[in-house]
Design a protein around this motif. Structure first.
Motif, mmCIF file in Angstrom:
data_model
loop_
_atom_site.group_PDB
_atom_site.id
_atom_site.type_symbol
_atom_site.label_atom_id
_atom_site.label_comp_id
_atom_site.label_asym_id
_atom_site.label_seq_id
_atom_site.Cartn_x
_atom_site.Cartn_y
_atom_site.Cartn_z
ATOM 1 N N GLN A 4 53.918 18.639 18.337
ATOM 2 C CA GLN A 4 53.343 17.539 19.103
ATOM 3 C C GLN A 4 53.884 17.594 20.534
ATOM 4 O O GLN A 4 55.090 17.785 20.727
ATOM 5 N N PRO A 5 53.029 17.423 21.546
ATOM 6 C CA PRO A 5 53.564 17.269 22.904
ATOM 7 C C PRO A 5 54.351 15.971 22.976
ATOM 8 O O PRO A 5 53.960 14.963 22.383
ATOM 9 N N VAL A 6 55.472 16.002 23.673
ATOM 10 C CA VAL A 6 56.356 14.844 23.674
ATOM 11 C C VAL A 6 56.668 14.433 25.107
ATOM 12 O O VAL A 6 56.805 15.270 25.998
ATOM 13 N N ALA A 7 56.737 13.122 25.337
ATOM 14 C CA ALA A 7 57.129 12.570 26.636
ATOM 15 C C ALA A 7 58.405 11.767 26.443
ATOM 16 O O ALA A 7 58.454 10.880 25.575
ATOM 17 N N ILE A 8 59.412 12.077 27.229
ATOM 18 C CA ILE A 8 60.705 11.417 27.109
ATOM 19 C C ILE A 8 60.888 10.477 28.292
ATOM 20 O O ILE A 8 60.773 10.886 29.448
ATOM 21 N N VAL A 9 61.141 9.213 27.984
ATOM 22 C CA VAL A 9 61.283 8.180 28.999
ATOM 23 C C VAL A 9 62.741 7.736 29.052
ATOM 24 O O VAL A 9 63.321 7.373 28.025
ATOM 25 N N GLY A 10 63.324 7.779 30.235
ATOM 26 C CA GLY A 10 64.711 7.341 30.369
ATOM 27 C C GLY A 10 65.120 7.339 31.823
ATOM 28 O O GLY A 10 64.630 8.147 32.619
ATOM 29 N N VAL B 81 65.624 4.186 19.253
ATOM 30 C CA VAL B 81 67.020 4.602 19.183
ATOM 31 C C VAL B 81 67.880 3.360 19.305
ATOM 32 O O VAL B 81 67.870 2.689 20.333
ATOM 33 N N LEU B 82 68.619 3.011 18.257
ATOM 34 C CA LEU B 82 69.286 1.714 18.178
ATOM 35 C C LEU B 82 70.782 1.868 17.956
ATOM 36 O O LEU B 82 71.230 2.773 17.243
ATOM 37 N N ASP B 83 71.559 0.957 18.542
ATOM 38 C CA ASP B 83 72.988 0.949 18.250
ATOM 39 C C ASP B 83 73.226 0.196 16.938
ATOM 40 O O ASP B 83 72.291 -0.308 16.297
ATOM 41 N N ASP B 84 74.481 0.099 16.513
ATOM 42 C CA ASP B 84 74.779 -0.440 15.184
ATOM 43 C C ASP B 84 74.296 -1.880 15.013
ATOM 44 O O ASP B 84 73.735 -2.235 13.976
ATOM 45 N N SER B 85 74.544 -2.728 16.015
ATOM 46 C CA SER B 85 74.153 -4.130 15.884
ATOM 47 C C SER B 85 72.631 -4.270 15.835
ATOM 48 O O SER B 85 72.095 -5.096 15.083
ATOM 49 N N GLU B 86 71.922 -3.459 16.610
ATOM 50 C CA GLU B 86 70.453 -3.513 16.603
ATOM 51 C C GLU B 86 69.901 -2.989 15.279
ATOM 52 O O GLU B 86 68.909 -3.505 14.755
ATOM 53 N N ARG B 87 70.522 -1.964 14.751
ATOM 54 C CA ARG B 87 70.089 -1.432 13.455
ATOM 55 C C ARG B 87 70.246 -2.494 12.358
ATOM 56 O O ARG B 87 69.394 -2.636 11.483
ATOM 57 N N GLU B 88 71.353 -3.241 12.408
ATOM 58 C CA GLU B 88 71.571 -4.266 11.396
ATOM 59 C C GLU B 88 70.546 -5.388 11.538
ATOM 60 O O GLU B 88 70.026 -5.912 10.534
ATOM 61 N N LEU B 89 70.232 -5.772 12.769
ATOM 62 C CA LEU B 89 69.200 -6.784 12.988
ATOM 63 C C LEU B 89 67.857 -6.294 12.463
ATOM 64 O O LEU B 89 67.118 -7.032 11.797
ATOM 65 N N CYS B 90 67.531 -5.035 12.743
ATOM 66 C CA CYS B 90 66.279 -4.447 12.266
ATOM 67 C C CYS B 90 66.245 -4.451 10.731
ATOM 68 O O CYS B 90 65.232 -4.796 10.111
ATOM 69 N N LEU C 83 65.095 7.219 25.779
ATOM 70 C CA LEU C 83 66.521 7.558 25.819
ATOM 71 C C LEU C 83 67.180 6.653 26.847
ATOM 72 O O LEU C 83 66.748 6.593 28.000
ATOM 73 N N ARG C 84 68.222 5.940 26.426
ATOM 74 C CA ARG C 84 68.881 5.027 27.343
ATOM 75 C C ARG C 84 70.339 5.442 27.537
ATOM 76 O O ARG C 84 70.858 6.332 26.858
ATOM 77 N N GLN C 85 71.000 4.769 28.451
ATOM 78 C CA GLN C 85 72.411 5.022 28.683
ATOM 79 C C GLN C 85 73.208 4.680 27.427
ATOM 80 O O GLN C 85 72.936 3.692 26.749
ATOM 81 N N LEU C 86 74.209 5.510 27.129
ATOM 82 C CA LEU C 86 75.123 5.164 26.044
ATOM 83 C C LEU C 86 75.885 3.899 26.418
ATOM 84 O O LEU C 86 76.323 3.737 27.557
ATOM 85 N N ARG C 87 76.032 2.995 25.455
ATOM 86 C CA ARG C 87 76.749 1.773 25.773
ATOM 87 C C ARG C 87 77.692 1.314 24.666
ATOM 88 O O ARG C 87 78.478 0.403 24.868
ATOM 89 N N ALA C 88 77.629 1.954 23.503
ATOM 90 C CA ALA C 88 78.560 1.619 22.433
ATOM 91 C C ALA C 88 79.962 2.066 22.826
ATOM 92 O O ALA C 88 80.155 3.192 23.304
ATOM 93 N N TYR C 89 80.943 1.197 22.609
ATOM 94 C CA TYR C 89 82.307 1.489 23.038
ATOM 95 C C TYR C 89 82.829 2.778 22.412
ATOM 96 O O TYR C 89 83.458 3.603 23.078
ATOM 97 N N LYS C 90 82.533 2.987 21.129
ATOM 98 C CA LYS C 90 83.049 4.180 20.459
ATOM 99 C C LYS C 90 82.457 5.460 21.047
ATOM 100 O O LYS C 90 83.117 6.493 21.102
#
Length: 265
Positions: free
Chosen positions: A103-109, A1-10, A252-259
């Motif tokens: 699929q069984p799923v494990a959510i880490v956050g 799960v990536l923010d905009d800048s990370e998506r562009e780097l990817c 799943l991480r904390q939201l950090r994008a300003y928008k």
């Protein structure tokens, strides 16, 4: 799960390798579109129009009430749940893909990222009963698979666990804080995670299987397994090899994008 800048780097990294490995390809290299929301769509399944919840590329049939009042009461109340924002839509898309593929799923956050709330929202949108069980360091296999108890009038009877009920009735089972379980109970979940069987220690012993001709001892087709756990890094979260090979893991991480924070504000 990536923010905009990370998506562009990817995207740039992917483009670099594509251009190097496939020099004849001159087309664009773009990231998949972000899911923008949760929508209801009608799909023709075997000649039957079926209402489905769709998030990005994932979709799953909306469930009608079961007719069992006690079970239907376990469907989360949508009006009491916050709406997803930003990256959380991609998180829900990934979880819904696991639900769709069974699929069984494990959510880490970390605590406070909204793991349980977003899961409950997904269950509410689909109409799935949501049975939650808090794991802890003193749990035994009896807590996971059921055990005999003494009633108020002195009778001995078998009490089914939330996992048993979910498998029999077709609910979503959420085991919270998977990594706190002691080794023995945790290892006993491996046959469940691999889709093999659930051994219920009733008298006589009952074995529920995902695939069997015995309809009375077959997992319900709507039964789903979801674990949640805290963790700072999904690559160093303490899953055993069997768990890592059987569970679809989603971070799943904390939201950090300003928008996104502005949207919440």
């Amino acid at each position: 799960v990536l923010d905009d800048s990370e998506r562009e780097l990817c995207r740039k990294l992917v483009e670099k390798h594509i251009r190097a490995d496939y020099p004849s390809y001159k087309g664009p290299v773009e990231m998949p579109e972000r899911p923008q929301g949760l929508e209801r769509v009608t799909v023709d399944l075997d000649g039957t129009p079926t209402e489905m919840l769709q998030i990005g590329t994932a979709r799953f049939p909306v469930r009608k009430p079961t007719g069992n009042p006690e079970l239907d009461e376990q469907v989360p109340d949508l009006s009491k749940l916050g709406e997803p924002v930003g990256e959380q839509f991609e998180f829900l898309e990934s979880v819904l893909l696991a639900i769709e593929l069974n699929q069984p799923v494990a959510i880490v956050g970390a605590t406070g990222t909204g793991k349980t709330m977003q899961l409950m929202r997904l269950a509410a949108e689909i109409g799935a009963p949501f049975l939650e069980q808090a794991f802890h360091a003193d749990m035994t296999e009896g807590h996971l698979f059921g055990t005999e108890v003494i009633t108020e009038d002195g009778r001995v009877e078998f009490k089914y666990s939330p996992l048993d009920v979910a498998a029999i009735e077709g609910a979503w089972y959420n085991g919270d804080e998977l990594l706190t379980l002691p080794n023995q109970p945790r290892e006993s979940l491996n046959p469940v995670n691999e889709g093999s069987e659930i051994q219920i220690p009733s008298r006589p012993r009952r074995v529920l299987k995902k695939k069997t001709d015995d309809v009375d001892n077959r997992w319900h087709e709507d039964f789903r397994i979801i674990y949640t756990t805290n963790g700072d890094d999904i690559r160093e979260d303490g899953f055993s090899d069997p768990e890592a090979s059987r569970l679809r893991r989603v971070g799943l991480r904390q939201l950090r994008a300003y928008k996104d924070l502005l949207t919440i504000g």
